[in-house]
Design an enzyme around this catalytic site. Structure first.
Site, PDB file in Angstrom:
ATOM      1  N   SER A  90      -1.814   5.954  -2.853  1.00 43.98           N
ATOM      2  CA  SER A  90      -2.295   5.002  -1.832  1.00 43.98           C
ATOM      3  C   SER A  90      -2.685   3.507  -2.519  1.00 43.98           C
ATOM      4  O   SER A  90      -1.802   2.888  -2.978  1.00 43.98           O
ATOM      5  CB  SER A  90      -3.392   5.628  -1.412  1.00 43.98           C
ATOM      6  OG  SER A  90      -3.741   4.687  -0.014  1.00 43.98           O
ATOM      7  N   HIS A 113       2.128   5.320   0.947  1.00 44.57           N
ATOM      8  CA  HIS A 113       2.217   5.688   2.191  1.00 44.57           C
ATOM      9  C   HIS A 113       1.756   4.584   3.039  1.00 44.57           C
ATOM     10  O   HIS A 113       1.338   3.706   2.555  1.00 44.57           O
ATOM     11  CB  HIS A 113       1.408   7.237   2.511  1.00 44.57           C
ATOM     12  CG  HIS A 113      -0.125   6.772   2.070  1.00 44.57           C
ATOM     13  ND1 HIS A 113      -0.897   7.613   2.645  1.00 44.57           N
ATOM     14  CD2 HIS A 113      -0.643   5.805   1.799  1.00 44.57           C
ATOM     15  CE1 HIS A 113      -2.044   7.114   2.522  1.00 44.57           C
ATOM     16  NE2 HIS A 113      -2.106   5.912   1.846  1.00 44.57           N
TER      17      HIS A 113
END
Length: 367
Positions: A90, A113
């Protein structure tokens, strides 16, 4: 060491900092979150650094805090070397993209993501949050362009929540250097249940490297066994000592063979001397990678300087010839137009007669 990162000098004007926790505070924050201001202030206490190594083992966290850290590193004049020790997921993977070089062990992980958020409110508030998330995703895509992939390709990978091993991260351009796998001798657990596409090989509570053994809930019983001295061991078990020596020699040979093979795999045309010196000096593969990057950068700078010099020389000659022409008397715009129309070389260098006239007047004013 603080409870969320440590920072230290590793040489003259060379620093190292570890990001080993969640980035930014959340509802359940226990004080260990990595806040951008504390992070940046801590680095500034080291003074003017030439190089900074960022070691990462983090599940991600706040987009705003992470973006501030990423921008600080990108705008810095320091050379940034990133090493992903365990996990860069992330927002931690965005920070990793700030590195001039990114190294990752084969058994480490990198994940990208789309950002997410929880919202409570009416439809207007939810639409507003959706727009903010779109902007956050756009910022992340800009950072991931370091991989060389198109924005469309990156967006598709973010939509899928893409997990990469060290080897895959290097193959896909998100990292530059593949390191040997690391042994997780001391671990901490990250809760990854909020992620949706975790590979089967990765537990949803993944165990990853920590810089030292840290536990808030457990105590380690003191080992009160008195160890044998070397002389005592030789007397009590000479066969074991011989076996240890033999195995140590074999292991040392294997380690050296692996080191040399890894270094040889980094050979680049024109940089053979770096490889030769590394093999004879006993330098590690990671040190060789850094040296090669610096050597390639110096070569590129020298080539760029030579190209620039070759481009400047004709311009300087033109200026000298124009200076000689303008030493006589000032010319009017009409005269400039006549010269420009009559001289193909002037028409090639100046798109309009007015531009040529302005150039002449400028040089006459300087005199």
């Amino acid at each position: 060491m603080t409870n969320w990162f440590d920072i230290a000098m590793k040489g003259a004007q060379i620093g190292e900092v570890r990001i080993y926790d969640v980035i930014g505070k959340d509802y359940y924050d226990d004080g260990s979150a990595i806040e951008a201001k504390k992070f940046i202030d801590a680095i500034k206490t080291l003074g003017n650094l030439d190089e900074l190594t960022i070691r990462i083992n983090s599940p991600g966290g706040s987009v705003f805090e992470g973006t501030a850290i990423y921008n600080f590193l990108k705008q810095s004049s320091m050379r940034i070397s990133v090493v992903i020790d365990g996990l860069a997921a992330s927002m931690a993977s965005v920070i990793a993209m700030a590195g001039d070089s990114v190294a990752i062990p084969e058994n480490a992980l990198l994940m990208i993501h789309n950002p997410s958020a929880g919202v409570h409110g009416n439809a207007a508030e939810m639409r507003k949050t959706a727009k903010i998330l779109d902007k956050m995703a756009e910022g992340a895509r800009l950072a991931y362009r370091r991989s060389g992939k198109t924005e469309t390709e990156i967006a598709q990978m973010m939509d899928r929540e893409t997990w990469m091993t060290g080897k895959e991260a290097v193959e896909m351009g998100f990292a530059d250097i593949l390191l040997n796998p690391l042994d997780a001798t001391a671990c901490a657990s990250f809760d990854l249940n909020r992620y949706k596409n975790i590979p089967e090989t990765v537990s949803k509570r993944v165990m990853l490297l920590e810089p030292e053994l840290i536990s808030h809930n457990k105590t380690i019983e003191e080992d009160k066994t008195v160890p044998l001295t070397l002389d005592e061991l030789k007397k009590s078990n000479p066969d074991l000592v011989k076996q240890i020596k033999a195995e140590s020699n074999v292991e040392a040979v294997e380690v050296e063979r692996d080191r040399i093979q890894t270094i040889l795999s980094m050979r680049l045309k024109g940089h053979e001397k770096v490889i030769e010196e590394a093999i004879t000096s006993g330098a590690s593969a990671s040190d060789v990678a850094v040296t090669l990057l610096k050597s390639v950068k110096s070569e590129q700078e020298a080539t760029a300087a030579a190209v620039l010099e070759s481009q400047i020389a004709p311009i300087e000659n033109t200026i000298k010839s124009l200076d000689a022409e303008t030493e006589k008397t000032p010319i009017s715009l009409e005269e400039a137009k006549e010269y420009w129309m009559a001289d193909p070389a002037l028409r090639k260098k100046f798109s309009r007669a007015e531009n040529y006239w302005a150039f002449v007047k400028y040089h006459q004013n300087l005199k």
